[in-house]
Design a protein around this motif. Structure first.
Motif, PDB file in Angstrom:
ATOM      1  N   ASN A  73       0.886  -1.157   0.000  1.00  0.00           N
ATOM      2  CA  ASN A  73       0.000   0.000   0.000  1.00  0.00           C
ATOM      3  C   ASN A  73       0.930   1.214   0.000  1.00  0.00           C
ATOM      4  O   ASN A  73       1.420   1.619   1.051  1.00  0.00           O
ATOM      5  CB  ASN A  73      -0.905   0.000   1.233  1.00  0.00           C
ATOM      6  N   THR A  78       1.302   6.256  -4.135  1.00  0.00           N
ATOM      7  CA  THR A  78       0.597   5.574  -5.224  1.00  0.00           C
ATOM      8  C   THR A  78       0.396   6.519  -6.401  1.00  0.00           C
ATOM      9  O   THR A  78       0.557   6.131  -7.567  1.00  0.00           O
ATOM     10  CB  THR A  78      -0.826   5.159  -4.742  1.00  0.00           C
ATOM     11  N   HIS A  99      -5.389  -0.844  -1.239  1.00  0.00           N
ATOM     12  CA  HIS A  99      -5.815   0.417  -0.613  1.00  0.00           C
ATOM     13  C   HIS A  99      -6.959   0.116   0.335  1.00  0.00           C
ATOM     14  O   HIS A  99      -7.903  -0.587  -0.039  1.00  0.00           O
ATOM     15  CB  HIS A  99      -6.247   1.449  -1.664  1.00  0.00           C
ATOM     16  N   ASP A 102     -11.724   2.983  -0.876  1.00  0.00           N
ATOM     17  CA  ASP A 102     -11.985   2.811  -2.311  1.00  0.00           C
ATOM     18  C   ASP A 102     -11.544   4.091  -3.026  1.00  0.00           C
ATOM     19  O   ASP A 102     -12.325   5.046  -3.151  1.00  0.00           O
ATOM     20  CB  ASP A 102     -13.466   2.524  -2.548  1.00  0.00           C
ATOM     21  N   VAL A 103     -10.314   4.086  -3.489  1.00  0.00           N
ATOM     22  CA  VAL A 103      -9.745   5.294  -4.086  1.00  0.00           C
ATOM     23  C   VAL A 103     -10.514   5.748  -5.330  1.00  0.00           C
ATOM     24  O   VAL A 103     -10.523   6.935  -5.659  1.00  0.00           O
ATOM     25  CB  VAL A 103      -8.234   5.123  -4.407  1.00  0.00           C
ATOM     26  N   SER A 104     -11.215   4.829  -5.979  1.00  0.00           N
ATOM     27  CA  SER A 104     -11.967   5.182  -7.199  1.00  0.00           C
ATOM     28  C   SER A 104     -13.184   6.054  -6.888  1.00  0.00           C
ATOM     29  O   SER A 104     -13.736   6.704  -7.767  1.00  0.00           O
ATOM     30  CB  SER A 104     -12.418   3.916  -7.937  1.00  0.00           C
ATOM     31  N   SER A 113      -2.965   5.635 -10.381  1.00  0.00           N
ATOM     32  CA  SER A 113      -1.977   4.831  -9.650  1.00  0.00           C
ATOM     33  C   SER A 113      -0.805   4.537 -10.573  1.00  0.00           C
ATOM     34  O   SER A 113      -0.976   3.886 -11.603  1.00  0.00           O
ATOM     35  CB  SER A 113      -2.583   3.511  -9.174  1.00  0.00           C
ATOM     36  N   ARG A 116       0.312   0.603 -10.181  1.00  0.00           N
ATOM     37  CA  ARG A 116      -0.630  -0.425 -10.676  1.00  0.00           C
ATOM     38  C   ARG A 116      -0.094  -1.167 -11.889  1.00  0.00           C
ATOM     39  O   ARG A 116      -0.321  -2.375 -12.049  1.00  0.00           O
ATOM     40  CB  ARG A 116      -1.970   0.237 -11.013  1.00  0.00           C
ATOM     41  N   THR A 122      -5.029  -5.392  -7.983  1.00  0.00           N
ATOM     42  CA  THR A 122      -5.285  -4.251  -7.090  1.00  0.00           C
ATOM     43  C   THR A 122      -6.541  -4.548  -6.278  1.00  0.00           C
ATOM     44  O   THR A 122      -7.537  -4.993  -6.840  1.00  0.00           O
ATOM     45  CB  THR A 122      -5.490  -2.956  -7.916  1.00  0.00           C
ATOM     46  N   CYS A 124      -9.073  -2.583  -3.562  1.00  0.00           N
ATOM     47  CA  CYS A 124      -9.405  -1.266  -2.990  1.00  0.00           C
ATOM     48  C   CYS A 124     -10.690  -1.348  -2.199  1.00  0.00           C
ATOM     49  O   CYS A 124     -11.656  -1.973  -2.662  1.00  0.00           O
ATOM     50  CB  CYS A 124      -9.688  -0.245  -4.085  1.00  0.00           C
TER      51      CYS A 124
END
Ligand code: DQA
Length: 145
Positions: A73, A78, A99, A102-104, A113, A116, A122, A124
């Protein structure tokens, strides 16, 4: 089987830092979780955290010839670090990007990222469980080799 768990900046502040996003468990609890999970799946686990980009690169390089898989992480790095991307590519060890959040679904800058592109998977938004899911994924991958 040796799995290295590597955490980037501010993850030592887990439990204190924005608990509504990252939860109430501390960094020590995360290390205990991944070590216990490693024992359950037959993997020796190292747990490393740094707030410094170069130290994270050094730790990834130290994994060469030692770790069969990496769970990383990179936290804020990132979204910025070509050096961490290059280090993961350099060692050629199967690596899963994790992660906690939820980075999205967060700010646009978190949708990018760099690391990635060097990762086999990945995960998240699964909280700390994302780390153990990553370990299970690596175990299956490593054993299939
Ligand atoms: C994080 C998400 C990153 O955007 C952030 O900078 C972190 C933690 C996560 O685990 O959700 O420090 O990687």
């Amino acid at each position: 089987m040796n799995i290295a768990v590597i955490n980037g900046p501010n993850l030592n502040m887990l439990g204190i830092r924005e608990p509504e996003i990252y939860g109430n468990s501390g960094y020590d609890a995360l290390c205990e979780l991944v070590k216990a999970h490693g024992a359950a799946i037959g993997a020796a686990v190292t747990c490393y955290q740094s707030n410094h980009e170069g130290d994270l690169v050094d730790e990834i390089q130290r994994c060469y010839g030692k770790a069969d898989g990496i769970v990383i992480n990179p936290a804020a790095y990132t979204h910025t670090s070509v050096a961490i991307l290059d280090a993961v590519k350099a060692v050629g060890i199967p690596t899963v990007e994790v992660h906690i959040s939820d980075v999205s679904k967060r700010e646009d800058f978190r949708h990018v990222s760099f690391v990635r592109a060097a990762c086999v998977k990945t995960i998240c938004g699964h909280g700390l469980a994302g780390y153990t899911e990553a370990m299970d994924y690596l175990k299956t991958l490593i054993e299939a080799k």
